[in-house]
Design a protein around this motif. Structure first.
Motif, PDB file in Angstrom:
ATOM      1  N   LEU A 132      18.442 -28.409  12.879  1.00 59.06           N
ATOM      2  CA  LEU A 132      18.821 -28.965  14.181  1.00 59.06           C
ATOM      3  C   LEU A 132      19.735 -30.183  13.999  1.00 59.06           C
ATOM      4  O   LEU A 132      20.733 -30.341  14.701  1.00 59.06           O
ATOM      5  CB  LEU A 132      17.570 -29.344  14.981  1.00 59.06           C
ATOM      6  N   SER A 133      19.378 -31.014  13.052  1.00 62.65           N
ATOM      7  CA  SER A 133      20.162 -32.215  12.767  1.00 62.65           C
ATOM      8  C   SER A 133      21.566 -31.856  12.295  1.00 62.65           C
ATOM      9  O   SER A 133      22.551 -32.475  12.711  1.00 62.65           O
ATOM     10  CB  SER A 133      19.438 -33.051  11.715  1.00 62.65           C
ATOM     11  N   ARG A 134      21.678 -30.866  11.429  1.00 69.21           N
ATOM     12  CA  ARG A 134      23.002 -30.431  10.957  1.00 69.21           C
ATOM     13  C   ARG A 134      23.833 -29.885  12.103  1.00 69.21           C
ATOM     14  O   ARG A 134      25.033 -30.161  12.205  1.00 69.21           O
ATOM     15  CB  ARG A 134      22.852 -29.384   9.855  1.00 69.21           C
ATOM     16  N   ALA A 135      23.197 -29.098  12.978  1.00 72.38           N
ATOM     17  CA  ALA A 135      23.924 -28.533  14.115  1.00 72.38           C
ATOM     18  C   ALA A 135      24.462 -29.637  15.018  1.00 72.38           C
ATOM     19  O   ALA A 135      25.621 -29.595  15.466  1.00 72.38           O
ATOM     20  CB  ALA A 135      23.029 -27.583  14.901  1.00 72.38           C
ATOM     21  N   VAL A 136      23.650 -30.679  15.261  1.00 73.21           N
ATOM     22  CA  VAL A 136      24.098 -31.807  16.092  1.00 73.21           C
ATOM     23  C   VAL A 136      25.208 -32.565  15.378  1.00 73.21           C
ATOM     24  O   VAL A 136      26.250 -32.877  15.970  1.00 73.21           O
ATOM     25  CB  VAL A 136      22.910 -32.735  16.440  1.00 73.21           C
ATOM     26  N   LYS A 137      25.020 -32.856  14.106  1.00 75.64           N
ATOM     27  CA  LYS A 137      26.008 -33.606  13.314  1.00 75.64           C
ATOM     28  C   LYS A 137      27.367 -32.903  13.294  1.00 75.64           C
ATOM     29  O   LYS A 137      28.415 -33.542  13.373  1.00 75.64           O
ATOM     30  CB  LYS A 137      25.486 -33.783  11.889  1.00 75.64           C
ATOM     31  N   LEU A 138      27.349 -31.589  13.203  1.00 78.76           N
ATOM     32  CA  LEU A 138      28.587 -30.820  13.117  1.00 78.76           C
ATOM     33  C   LEU A 138      29.149 -30.444  14.491  1.00 78.76           C
ATOM     34  O   LEU A 138      30.166 -29.754  14.577  1.00 78.76           O
ATOM     35  CB  LEU A 138      28.360 -29.554  12.288  1.00 78.76           C
ATOM     36  N   GLY A 139      28.496 -30.898  15.549  1.00 83.03           N
ATOM     37  CA  GLY A 139      28.973 -30.600  16.903  1.00 83.03           C
ATOM     38  C   GLY A 139      28.790 -29.142  17.277  1.00 83.03           C
ATOM     39  O   GLY A 139      29.499 -28.630  18.138  1.00 83.03           O
ATOM     40  N   MET A 140      27.833 -28.474  16.644  1.00 83.24           N
ATOM     41  CA  MET A 140      27.621 -27.051  16.884  1.00 83.24           C
ATOM     42  C   MET A 140      26.332 -26.774  17.653  1.00 83.24           C
ATOM     43  O   MET A 140      25.983 -25.623  17.890  1.00 83.24           O
ATOM     44  CB  MET A 140      27.568 -26.307  15.537  1.00 83.24           C
ATOM     45  N   ALA A 141      25.626 -27.814  18.057  1.00 82.31           N
ATOM     46  CA  ALA A 141      24.318 -27.653  18.684  1.00 82.31           C
ATOM     47  C   ALA A 141      24.442 -27.266  20.148  1.00 82.31           C
ATOM     48  O   ALA A 141      25.322 -27.750  20.866  1.00 82.31           O
ATOM     49  CB  ALA A 141      23.521 -28.938  18.558  1.00 82.31           C
TER      50      ALA A 141
END
Length: 180
Positions: A132-141
């Protein structure tokens, strides 16, 4: 009913045992000197046989005594009843000398269990947070993933604050419903 205590490895004593030892047969002797293979004949065919440790915790259970290996354990038998069939080897049952009973844990054991549960739950939370954190960080969430990241992080913080020194008083935080 048999209750033979504290089996440990020993050297063969008879000529027959010495001959068997040549074939890598191991011998166990009780604190009273009873040899394991010979003592198996003393148990009834229609009982539940089990091993228990020095804290009286049940460690193995079988209707067939020959299926037990009581090294550093004691062996006893109880009647084959519905109540006795409820016992298992998860460490939650003890032998009180006559019957099976639910185990009463010491405060130290309860604290170790709470510490272990906390550690496991924190690891599970981190497993959910990472993608979830990676998705938010990469703007993909998605909006739902962003919301769930916040829920999991709150849960993780609350969990890290759980005081395991008083395990009977722990009010565990509720696990978020969504897993990434």
């Amino acid at each position: 009913m048999q209750n033979i205590k504290n089996f440990s490895r020993g050297n063969p004593a008879t000529a027959e045992q010495m001959e068997l030892a040549k074939h890598n047969v191991l011998f166990l002797f009780s604190e009273g000197g009873q040899e394991w293979y010979e003592s198996q004949k003393l148990f009834s065919a229609d009982t539940i046989k089990f091993t228990y440790d020095s804290d009286n915790i049940i460690r193995s259970i079988s209707k067939d005594v020959s299926m037990l290996w009581p090294e550093n354990l004691s062996v006893a038998e109880v009647p084959d009843t519905t109540a006795n069939r409820r016992a298992d080897i998860r460490g939650e049952w003890v032998f009180d000398g006559n019957k099976f009973a639910p185990r009463t844990y010491t405060s130290e054991e309860l604290q170790r269990q709470a510490d272990s549960r906390k550690k496991m739950l924190l690891a599970d939370a981190e497993t959910a947070i990472a993608p979830l954190s990676r998705a938010v960080k990469l703007g993909m969430a998605t909006d739902k993933e962003t919301s769930m990241l916040t829920e999991w992080e709150k849960y993780s913080v609350l969990l890290s604050r759980v005081d395991t020194s008083k395990p009977q008083e722990i009010n565990w935080p509720e696990i978020p419903d969504y897993v990434a």
